[in-house]
Design a protein around this motif. Structure first.
Motif, PDB file in Angstrom:
ATOM      1  N   LYS A 115     -18.473 -16.069  12.730  1.00 32.33           N
ATOM      2  CA  LYS A 115     -17.766 -16.388  11.482  1.00 32.33           C
ATOM      3  C   LYS A 115     -16.369 -16.927  11.761  1.00 32.33           C
ATOM      4  N   LYS A 116     -15.983 -16.967  13.014  1.00 35.87           N
ATOM      5  CA  LYS A 116     -14.649 -17.435  13.400  1.00 35.87           C
ATOM      6  C   LYS A 116     -13.579 -16.658  12.634  1.00 35.87           C
ATOM      7  N   SER A 117     -13.672 -15.355  12.733  1.00 28.45           N
ATOM      8  CA  SER A 117     -12.691 -14.537  12.036  1.00 28.45           C
ATOM      9  C   SER A 117     -12.455 -13.228  12.774  1.00 28.45           C
ATOM     10  N   SER A 118     -11.299 -12.648  12.505  1.00 27.42           N
ATOM     11  CA  SER A 118     -10.915 -11.362  13.068  1.00 27.42           C
ATOM     12  C   SER A 118     -10.268 -10.538  11.966  1.00 27.42           C
ATOM     13  N   SER A 119     -10.348  -9.226  12.096  1.00 32.78           N
ATOM     14  CA  SER A 119      -9.650  -8.370  11.150  1.00 32.78           C
ATOM     15  C   SER A 119      -8.828  -7.342  11.907  1.00 32.78           C
ATOM     16  N   LEU A 120      -7.721  -6.964  11.294  1.00 34.76           N
ATOM     17  CA  LEU A 120      -6.851  -5.908  11.813  1.00 34.76           C
ATOM     18  C   LEU A 120      -6.794  -4.810  10.771  1.00 34.76           C
ATOM     19  N   LEU A 121      -7.173  -3.609  11.174  1.00 30.83           N
ATOM     20  CA  LEU A 121      -7.113  -2.443  10.293  1.00 30.83           C
ATOM     21  C   LEU A 121      -6.042  -1.492  10.811  1.00 30.83           C
ATOM     22  N   ILE A 122      -5.129  -1.121   9.921  1.00 33.53           N
ATOM     23  CA  ILE A 122      -4.142  -0.091  10.244  1.00 33.53           C
ATOM     24  C   ILE A 122      -4.525   1.141   9.435  1.00 33.53           C
ATOM     25  N   THR A 123      -4.811   2.231  10.104  1.00 33.52           N
ATOM     26  CA  THR A 123      -5.202   3.444   9.385  1.00 33.52           C
ATOM     27  C   THR A 123      -3.996   4.361   9.178  1.00 33.52           C
ATOM     28  N   ALA A 124      -4.060   5.160   8.117  1.00 32.26           N
ATOM     29  CA  ALA A 124      -3.022   6.152   7.829  1.00 32.26           C
ATOM     30  C   ALA A 124      -1.628   5.540   7.949  1.00 32.26           C
ATOM     31  N   SER A 125      -1.372   4.522   7.144  1.00 27.88           N
ATOM     32  CA  SER A 125      -0.140   3.745   7.294  1.00 27.88           C
ATOM     33  C   SER A 125       1.119   4.584   7.101  1.00 27.88           C
TER      34      SER A 125
ATOM     35  N   ILE B 226       0.836  -1.198   0.000  1.00 29.42           N
ATOM     36  CA  ILE B 226       0.000   0.000   0.000  1.00 29.42           C
ATOM     37  C   ILE B 226       0.875   1.254   0.000  1.00 29.42           C
ATOM     38  N   GLN B 227       0.231   2.365  -0.348  1.00 28.98           N
ATOM     39  CA  GLN B 227       0.909   3.654  -0.342  1.00 28.98           C
ATOM     40  C   GLN B 227       0.837   4.228   1.066  1.00 28.98           C
ATOM     41  N   GLU B 228       1.868   4.971   1.423  1.00 29.83           N
ATOM     42  CA  GLU B 228       1.864   5.646   2.717  1.00 29.83           C
ATOM     43  C   GLU B 228       0.605   6.504   2.834  1.00 29.83           C
ATOM     44  N   GLY B 229      -0.038   6.431   3.990  1.00 28.91           N
ATOM     45  CA  GLY B 229      -1.261   7.198   4.198  1.00 28.91           C
ATOM     46  C   GLY B 229      -2.525   6.391   3.963  1.00 28.91           C
ATOM     47  N   GLU B 230      -2.419   5.310   3.216  1.00 31.24           N
ATOM     48  CA  GLU B 230      -3.583   4.456   2.971  1.00 31.24           C
ATOM     49  C   GLU B 230      -3.833   3.543   4.182  1.00 31.24           C
ATOM     50  N   ASN B 231      -5.020   2.925   4.157  1.00 34.94           N
ATOM     51  CA  ASN B 231      -5.343   1.957   5.199  1.00 34.94           C
ATOM     52  C   ASN B 231      -4.987   0.546   4.749  1.00 34.94           C
TER      53      ASN B 231
ATOM     54  N   LYS C 197     -11.876  -3.546  19.242  1.00 31.25           N
ATOM     55  CA  LYS C 197     -10.949  -2.839  20.127  1.00 31.25           C
ATOM     56  C   LYS C 197     -10.085  -1.914  19.301  1.00 31.25           C
ATOM     57  N   HIS C 198      -9.689  -0.808  19.930  1.00 34.13           N
ATOM     58  CA  HIS C 198      -8.843   0.165  19.253  1.00 34.13           C
ATOM     59  C   HIS C 198      -7.584   0.387  20.069  1.00 34.13           C
ATOM     60  N   SER C 199      -6.508   0.655  19.334  1.00 31.46           N
ATOM     61  CA  SER C 199      -5.272   1.061  19.979  1.00 31.46           C
ATOM     62  C   SER C 199      -4.527   1.969  19.008  1.00 31.46           C
ATOM     63  N   GLY C 200      -4.575   3.266  19.266  1.00 28.47           N
ATOM     64  CA  GLY C 200      -3.946   4.217  18.345  1.00 28.47           C
ATOM     65  C   GLY C 200      -4.534   4.110  16.944  1.00 28.47           C
ATOM     66  N   ARG C 201      -3.699   3.791  15.958  1.00 30.55           N
ATOM     67  CA  ARG C 201      -4.154   3.660  14.570  1.00 30.55           C
ATOM     68  C   ARG C 201      -4.632   2.251  14.243  1.00 30.55           C
ATOM     69  N   LEU C 202      -4.711   1.399  15.216  1.00 31.02           N
ATOM     70  CA  LEU C 202      -5.111   0.013  14.999  1.00 31.02           C
ATOM     71  C   LEU C 202      -6.545  -0.213  15.457  1.00 31.02           C
ATOM     72  N   ARG C 203      -7.280  -0.972  14.624  1.00 34.56           N
ATOM     73  CA  ARG C 203      -8.631  -1.382  15.018  1.00 34.56           C
ATOM     74  C   ARG C 203      -8.760  -2.863  14.746  1.00 34.56           C
ATOM     75  N   VAL C 204      -9.183  -3.592  15.764  1.00 30.45           N
ATOM     76  CA  VAL C 204      -9.358  -5.037  15.630  1.00 30.45           C
ATOM     77  C   VAL C 204     -10.825  -5.363  15.849  1.00 30.45           C
ATOM     78  N   THR C 205     -11.354  -6.229  14.993  1.00 32.16           N
ATOM     79  CA  THR C 205     -12.716  -6.741  15.200  1.00 32.16           C
ATOM     80  C   THR C 205     -12.648  -8.248  15.366  1.00 32.16           C
ATOM     81  N   LEU C 206     -13.639  -8.776  16.037  1.00 31.72           N
ATOM     82  CA  LEU C 206     -13.744 -10.214  16.223  1.00 31.72           C
ATOM     83  C   LEU C 206     -15.187 -10.628  15.985  1.00 31.72           C
ATOM     84  N   ASP C 207     -15.381 -11.554  15.070  1.00 27.04           N
ATOM     85  CA  ASP C 207     -16.709 -12.102  14.782  1.00 27.04           C
ATOM     86  C   ASP C 207     -16.664 -13.584  15.114  1.00 27.04           C
TER      87      ASP C 207
END
Lengths: 107, 114
Positions: A69-79, A13-18, A56-66
């Motif tokens: 569906k037995k799945s989780s996602s990690l989102l990094i914002t403004a990379s 990804i490009q800097e600044g993208e998620n 849950k959130h921690s700074g630029r990180l957002r984690v979800t848990l479903d």
């Protein structure tokens, strides 16, 4: 014990993208953790989410848990360039990661 | 800051040798772990310890043993090293297991068995 399976294998990804990556597992868990590994700092803990939590959130990180569906996602914002690393999900007490998602942040 | 140290960053041993990997943590953590990390296979648990002199097998204990005589120190022993034990070995510690806390990892030991 089961391993979490991270997807995709690689992400550029490009800097600044998620950046979004996913973790899937097969049987029910009590908690899930995300870790980051780069050559400079080794394996570092990012976030722990318990089975009764959905997000849950921690700074630029957002984690979800479903758990349905037995799945989780990690989102990094403004990379940033410093986010270039491999990311792993670990399950319960014994962790045991999969092969991880390698994220490259381009300047 | 939690610090987990491992005795060597790089180690080269011959087939059949007995190998000792040492790990020390300085935060009075109850739990300590040994993992190996291999490309494409991820991180796999070899052994863990939840108290002094207590140990439990992880997912791949064959060919390994462990020792925890003091709370801060956890040793991994390869009784007779083989080439398929060439790997990155990572030690970790965590405060407790009920509830579960995050694990703190050492820098790793890259072991080559020739």
């Amino acid at each position: 014990s089961q391993q979490g399976e991270e997807d995709p294998q690689a992400l550029s990804i490009q800097e600044g993208e998620n950046a979004t990556m996913n973790c899937s597992y097969k049987t029910s868990i009590n908690n899930l953790q995300w870790y980051r590994q780069n050559s400079g700092r080794g394996l570092v803990h990012l976030i722990l989410i318990r089975s009764n939590e959905r997000e849950k959130h921690s700074g630029r990180l957002r984690v979800t848990l479903d758990t349905s569906k037995k799945s989780s996602s990690l989102l990094i914002t403004a990379s940033r360039a410093a986010d270039t690393a491999s990311y792993f999900c670990g399950l319960d007490y014994k962790l045991s990661f999969g092969a991880g998602t390698t994220v490259t942040v381009r300047a | 800051d939690v610090k987990v140290t491992q005795s060597s960053r790089y180690l080269v041993k011959r087939t059949g040798e007995k190998v000792f990997l040492e790990c020390v943590q300085d935060m009075d953590h109850e739990n300590m772990f040994w993992y190996r990390q291999d490309p494409g296979l991820g991180l796999r648990l070899i052994y863990f310890s939840y108290d002094v002199k207590m140990k439990e097998k992880g997912d791949i204990p064959e060919g390994y043993s462990v020792s925890r005589e003091k709370k801060e120190r956890f040793s991994l022993i390869l009784e007779s090293a083989s080439t398929n034990q060439t790997s990155m070995y990572l030690c970790a510690s965590s405060l407790d297991r009920n509830p579960i806390f995050e694990q703190y990892f050492g820098p790793g030991t890259r072991l080559t068995v020739t």
